[in-house]
Enzyme design. Structure first.
Site, PDB file in Angstrom:
ATOM      1  N   ARG A 244       0.861  -1.185   0.000  1.00  0.00           N
ATOM      2  CA  ARG A 244       0.000   0.000   0.000  1.00  0.00           C
ATOM      3  C   ARG A 244       0.894   1.230   0.000  1.00  0.00           C
ATOM      4  NH1 ARG A 244      -3.409  -2.951  -1.300  1.00  0.00           N
ATOM      5  NH2 ARG A 244      -5.420  -3.384  -0.329  1.00  0.00           N
ATOM      6  N   GLU A 273      -4.356   7.400  -4.960  1.00  0.00           N
ATOM      7  CA  GLU A 273      -4.382   6.672  -6.225  1.00  0.00           C
ATOM      8  C   GLU A 273      -5.580   7.143  -7.027  1.00  0.00           C
ATOM      9  OE1 GLU A 273      -4.379   2.463  -5.434  1.00  0.00           O
ATOM     10  OE2 GLU A 273      -2.387   2.535  -4.566  1.00  0.00           O
ATOM     11  N   HIS A 292      -1.912   0.088  -9.468  1.00  0.00           N
ATOM     12  CA  HIS A 292      -2.527  -0.859  -8.532  1.00  0.00           C
ATOM     13  C   HIS A 292      -3.179  -2.028  -9.291  1.00  0.00           C
ATOM     14  CE1 HIS A 292      -4.275  -1.151  -4.211  1.00  0.00           C
ATOM     15  NE2 HIS A 292      -4.148  -2.350  -4.751  1.00  0.00           N
TER      16      HIS A 292
HETATM   17  O1  GLV Z   1      -4.624  -4.470  -3.404  1.00  0.00           O
HETATM   18  C1  GLV Z   1      -4.958  -5.587  -3.540  1.00  0.00           C
HETATM   19  C2  GLV Z   1      -5.224  -6.493  -2.454  1.00  0.00           C
HETATM   20  O2  GLV Z   1      -5.367  -6.031  -1.321  1.00  0.00           O
HETATM   21  O3  GLV Z   1      -5.302  -7.694  -2.700  1.00  0.00           O
END
Ligand code: GLV
Length: 328
Positions: A244, A273, A292
């Site tokens: 993250r 994001e 992402h």
């Molecule tokens: O960001 C993606 C997840 O948390 O799997």
């Protein structure tokens, strides 16, 4: 059974970037009466009591106290992906509602992307592409050098499902693997991939040629990599973040990349994001960015959907819920 008789499941919306995948809607509709957030908001009194599950795709809908109050029949919040930082787990638990996620469905594709970013940043693949398609390209440019991956030390922060899969892949690249795990040492995984445990994060940062963040975001891990940690890294080191954005102090990272404190970064996650179009990270040559997309393969997204359906159906039948998150 008509649609209206199927259990009501709240989704943010059916289309668009945060809507569920188009080809999943038909499958979901075989089991559930899908109710979009917009429909729900327009008709709370009638639809609220019908909703037994919230289906979270792409971080939405957000599950607030107000929403929980208006869903008296809610049994489960089923959330796509591994990360749960978009949910207040204590709040959900206080309403007697279960939570399930899909950690297994995302681990391989996210690990694949982690390695793709590592390789891309190490060998400057994006710059290479730009050079190759530019009008004045030269073959075999002599001033174009990357970092060697074979034999380099990879420091994995977070030896969970994803961290372990990264270690398996890195082994095939003949990398030396060190890792740090906040909760406990992972002896079985260590042995399987020949990884060396660093009790202190600082040791990992000092030794690693590549630092991979594969840890979930919690109040304890927020800002895990800041100015001090970046200073400990080698000037030739590359930071890869597939966890993250908030794991890293982004201002400190920009400065580290601008001043050569570290060599490069490859980030699938940032904050916010997407980044504002004038954000300094977007203008740096030593940054590789993806939007992402850790779990963005057709196979993984389908598996995520199927896992969520299984968890919802189990919870509605009072059966043990696959991938249930243990709420404190
Ligand atoms: O960001 C993606 C997840 O948390 O799997």
């Amino acid at each position: 059974m008509g649609d209206q008789d199927l259990p009501g499941v709240l989704v943010s919306h059916l289309e668009g970037p945060y809507g569920i995948c188009e080809d999943h809607a038909e499958d979901l509709k075989r089991h559930f009466n899908l109710i979009t957030m917009q429909d729900f908001l327009e008709n709370k009194a009638q639809l609220g009591p019908k909703i037994q599950a919230v289906y979270i795709w792409g971080g939405r809908p957000a599950v607030s106290q107000e929403l929980l109050h208006s869903l008296p029949s809610l049994k489960i919040v089923a959330s796509a992906g591994a990360g749960l930082d978009h949910l207040d787990l204590g709040l959900v638990a206080s309403f007697g509602v279960k939570v399930a996620n899909t950690p297994h469905a995302v681990s391989s594709p996210t690990a694949d992307l982690g390695m793709a970013l590592l390789l891309a940043a190490a060998r400057r693949v994006v710059e290479g592409h730009q050079l190759a398609v530019s009008p004045h390209t030269e073959n075999f440019p002599t001033d174009y050098m990357g970092q060697q991956v074979t034999g380099a030390t990879l420091g994995i922060i977070g030896m969970g499902n994803i961290g372990y899969k990264i270690a398996q892949r890195a082994r095939a690249f003949e990398m030396k693997i060190v890792y740090h795990n906040r909760k406990c040492r992972k002896l079985e995984e260590e042995e399987a991939v020949g990884a060396i445990y660093c009790e202190r994060l600082d040791d990992l940062l000092q030794q690693s040629d590549f630092v991979m963040l594969a840890v979930s975001l919690t109040p304890q891990t927020q800002g895990l990599i800041g100015k001090r940690e970046l200073r400990l890294m080698k000037p030739t080191a590359i930071l890869i973040n597939i966890g993250r954005g908030l794991l890293v102090d982004q201002d400190a990272l920009v400065e580290a990349l601008q001043t050569g404190l570290i060599k490069a970064a490859a980030l699938d996650v940032t904050y916010p994001e997407p980044l504002p179009r004038d954000h300094p990270l977007l203008g740096l040559k030593n940054v590789t960015l993806t939007p992402h997309i850790g779990s963005a393969t057709h196979q993984a997204r389908r598996q995520i959907m199927e896992n969520l359906v299984e968890s919802i159906l189990a919870s509605l039948s009072g059966l043990p819920v696959p991938n249930e998150v243990q709420l404190k």
